[in-house]
Design a protein around this motif. Sequence first.
Motif, mmCIF file in Angstrom:
data_model
loop_
_atom_site.group_PDB
_atom_site.id
_atom_site.type_symbol
_atom_site.label_atom_id
_atom_site.label_comp_id
_atom_site.label_asym_id
_atom_site.label_seq_id
_atom_site.Cartn_x
_atom_site.Cartn_y
_atom_site.Cartn_z
ATOM 1 N N THR A 51 0.847 -1.187 0.000
ATOM 2 C CA THR A 51 0.000 0.000 0.000
ATOM 3 C C THR A 51 0.885 1.240 0.000
ATOM 4 O O THR A 51 2.117 1.145 0.017
ATOM 5 C CB THR A 51 -0.982 0.033 1.187
ATOM 6 O OG1 THR A 51 -1.969 1.052 0.952
ATOM 7 C CG2 THR A 51 -0.274 0.343 2.506
ATOM 8 N N ALA A 71 -14.938 3.582 -2.491
ATOM 9 C CA ALA A 71 -14.258 2.382 -1.977
ATOM 10 C C ALA A 71 -12.994 2.736 -1.210
ATOM 11 O O ALA A 71 -12.711 2.163 -0.147
ATOM 12 C CB ALA A 71 -13.928 1.437 -3.135
ATOM 13 N N LEU A 72 -12.223 3.697 -1.718
ATOM 14 C CA LEU A 72 -10.973 4.076 -1.052
ATOM 15 C C LEU A 72 -11.227 4.706 0.309
ATOM 16 O O LEU A 72 -10.410 4.563 1.233
ATOM 17 C CB LEU A 72 -10.179 5.049 -1.926
ATOM 18 C CG LEU A 72 -9.582 4.482 -3.223
ATOM 19 C CD1 LEU A 72 -8.954 5.604 -4.045
ATOM 20 C CD2 LEU A 72 -8.552 3.396 -2.931
ATOM 21 N N ARG A 74 -13.904 4.038 2.248
ATOM 22 C CA ARG A 74 -14.551 3.071 3.141
ATOM 23 C C ARG A 74 -13.572 2.026 3.668
ATOM 24 O O ARG A 74 -13.804 1.434 4.728
ATOM 25 C CB ARG A 74 -15.710 2.390 2.412
ATOM 26 C CG ARG A 74 -16.872 3.330 2.144
ATOM 27 C CD ARG A 74 -17.918 2.697 1.232
ATOM 28 N NE ARG A 74 -18.993 3.635 0.942
ATOM 29 C CZ ARG A 74 -20.062 3.816 1.717
ATOM 30 N NH1 ARG A 74 -20.194 3.097 2.811
ATOM 31 N NH2 ARG A 74 -20.988 4.684 1.382
ATOM 32 N N TYR A 75 -12.521 1.770 2.919
ATOM 33 C CA TYR A 75 -11.452 0.890 3.400
ATOM 34 C C TYR A 75 -10.142 1.521 2.961
ATOM 35 O O TYR A 75 -9.762 1.454 1.802
ATOM 36 C CB TYR A 75 -11.581 -0.529 2.841
ATOM 37 C CG TYR A 75 -10.622 -1.501 3.505
ATOM 38 C CD1 TYR A 75 -10.958 -2.117 4.712
ATOM 39 C CD2 TYR A 75 -9.368 -1.767 2.960
ATOM 40 C CE1 TYR A 75 -10.077 -2.993 5.341
ATOM 41 C CE2 TYR A 75 -8.488 -2.634 3.572
ATOM 42 C CZ TYR A 75 -8.850 -3.238 4.773
ATOM 43 O OH TYR A 75 -7.967 -4.081 5.398
ATOM 44 N N THR A 76 -9.454 2.147 3.901
ATOM 45 C CA THR A 76 -8.296 2.977 3.591
ATOM 46 C C THR A 76 -6.980 2.223 3.747
ATOM 47 O O THR A 76 -6.937 1.086 4.241
ATOM 48 C CB THR A 76 -8.259 4.196 4.516
ATOM 49 O OG1 THR A 76 -7.928 3.763 5.849
ATOM 50 C CG2 THR A 76 -9.602 4.921 4.541
ATOM 51 N N GLN A 379 -3.733 -1.137 -3.064
ATOM 52 C CA GLN A 379 -4.753 -0.542 -2.210
ATOM 53 C C GLN A 379 -6.112 -0.550 -2.897
ATOM 54 O O GLN A 379 -7.142 -0.772 -2.243
ATOM 55 C CB GLN A 379 -4.376 0.884 -1.810
ATOM 56 C CG GLN A 379 -5.341 1.502 -0.799
ATOM 57 C CD GLN A 379 -5.481 0.669 0.470
ATOM 58 O OE1 GLN A 379 -4.480 0.265 1.063
ATOM 59 N NE2 GLN A 379 -6.711 0.395 0.880
ATOM 60 N N TRP A 380 -6.149 -0.334 -4.213
ATOM 61 C CA TRP A 380 -7.413 -0.425 -4.931
ATOM 62 C C TRP A 380 -7.961 -1.845 -4.857
ATOM 63 O O TRP A 380 -9.179 -2.048 -4.709
ATOM 64 C CB TRP A 380 -7.244 0.007 -6.389
ATOM 65 C CG TRP A 380 -8.460 -0.287 -7.220
ATOM 66 C CD1 TRP A 380 -8.554 -1.141 -8.279
ATOM 67 C CD2 TRP A 380 -9.772 0.269 -7.055
ATOM 68 N NE1 TRP A 380 -9.835 -1.159 -8.773
ATOM 69 C CE2 TRP A 380 -10.606 -0.301 -8.044
ATOM 70 C CE3 TRP A 380 -10.319 1.191 -6.151
ATOM 71 C CZ2 TRP A 380 -11.952 0.013 -8.163
ATOM 72 C CZ3 TRP A 380 -11.675 1.506 -6.272
ATOM 73 C CH2 TRP A 380 -12.473 0.924 -7.271
ATOM 74 N N TRP A 382 -7.490 -4.007 -2.406
ATOM 75 C CA TRP A 382 -8.031 -4.210 -1.052
ATOM 76 C C TRP A 382 -9.368 -3.478 -0.896
ATOM 77 O O TRP A 382 -10.348 -4.044 -0.407
ATOM 78 C CB TRP A 382 -7.069 -3.709 0.027
ATOM 79 C CG TRP A 382 -5.619 -4.047 -0.115
ATOM 80 C CD1 TRP A 382 -4.563 -3.205 0.095
ATOM 81 C CD2 TRP A 382 -5.021 -5.310 -0.461
ATOM 82 N NE1 TRP A 382 -3.374 -3.844 -0.123
ATOM 83 C CE2 TRP A 382 -3.605 -5.139 -0.452
ATOM 84 C CE3 TRP A 382 -5.541 -6.562 -0.796
ATOM 85 C CZ2 TRP A 382 -2.730 -6.176 -0.760
ATOM 86 C CZ3 TRP A 382 -4.657 -7.592 -1.101
ATOM 87 C CH2 TRP A 382 -3.276 -7.396 -1.082
ATOM 88 N N SER A 383 -9.403 -2.226 -1.308
ATOM 89 C CA SER A 383 -10.595 -1.397 -1.101
ATOM 90 C C SER A 383 -11.788 -1.892 -1.905
ATOM 91 O O SER A 383 -12.908 -1.992 -1.388
ATOM 92 C CB SER A 383 -10.295 0.056 -1.465
ATOM 93 O OG SER A 383 -9.288 0.604 -0.613
#
Length: 396
Positions: A51, A71-72, A74-76, A379-380, A382-383
């Motif tokens: 990340t 999405a980014l 809501r889950y950072t 990170q995208w 994961w989010s």
Amino acid sequence: MAHHVHTLILGAGAAGLMCAAHAGPDTLVVDHAKAPGEKIRISGGGRCNFTNIYTGPENFLSENKHFAKSALSRYTQWDFLDLVQSHGIPYHEKTLGQQFCDRSAKDIIAMLMAEMAPAKLWLQTEISEVSHRDGLFHAALLREGKKATVTARNLVLATGGKSIPKMGATGLAYRLAAQFGHRLTDTRPGLVPLTFEGAAKEHFAALSGTSVPARVSCNGTSFDEGMLFTHRGLSGPSILQISSYWVEGDALSLHLLPDTDLFDTLRSRRTQVGNKALTTVLADLLPKKLVQHLAETWEISGNLADQSDTALRTLCDRLTGWPVTPTSSEGYRTAEVTLGGIATDGLSSKTMESQHVSGLYAIGEAVDVTGWLGGYNFQWAWSSGVAAGRAITASR
């Protein structure tokens, strides 16, 4: 054999595994590979740049620049770092906010496998056909050489894009999305070395292995990082970054040593060491091999004291605004990501669910959201994976 599950996830990569961790029980993940998370395993030189602490929607390219925001947020990146810490995985920060495992990328894979339990994982499984009828998805599979049929209420497309085909990338998600009525945006390699032909290729090949700090600009966007000359052209972080903004025919502008005022530096050196050759002084600032090459091609000669302000300005303008026009890129073979994909106008930005077919989701690289180099694409994954997984759980 026939099987029924609540959720079928196609793809055991970063996004698929993360989705499985949040989709609840009775979830099946299938992948054609021999092991899960293969792109995770090879990323970051085997340590996974998982990340970036500076992640924000501005670090992504998409037809809809606002799509990734939900999405980014809501889950950072901080949520994922909390998860990494909860599993006791040691990590460190490199340049520009990039986070890497201390030991191995396999730590991230093991973490995801632990998180996704009790979901089932079928590897070495090929998807032959997928259809939707009577409110269920029907998937015809070939698992370890044996035919199987899976029905599911939800289907998640998480098979990634076309980049690195040697890892098995096929573009399957695009075909299935189109089958279910989704529009596709044009796809092309991203985060990829750029190549040249003719004299430019010969010049750069002579400098192969030479690296230099550079600000590389194209179409109004610039990146200040390292640049590497290769046998075929240019690579290095600044080139990989700008490649996502470059299209064939576009010129790049190379600004060498962007953190140095070359004109003021050379004028100062002229009063101090004016009796030295200009190339000798330049070699104190730039790689010697590059200076030797430029001296031959740009006909740089004479002592520094012999150079007028006008001559120095002309030279510095060339070094800080060097125009080059790549012929092509290395292509999907070495591209780290695929630009474009499943158009976002057919997906919910909150849940990643299809607006055409209930229960169909698309996440990760397959979607037309592509991040910069440096952990943003993970990170995208994961989010977007969490967004879909949570939506599936909420719909039970």
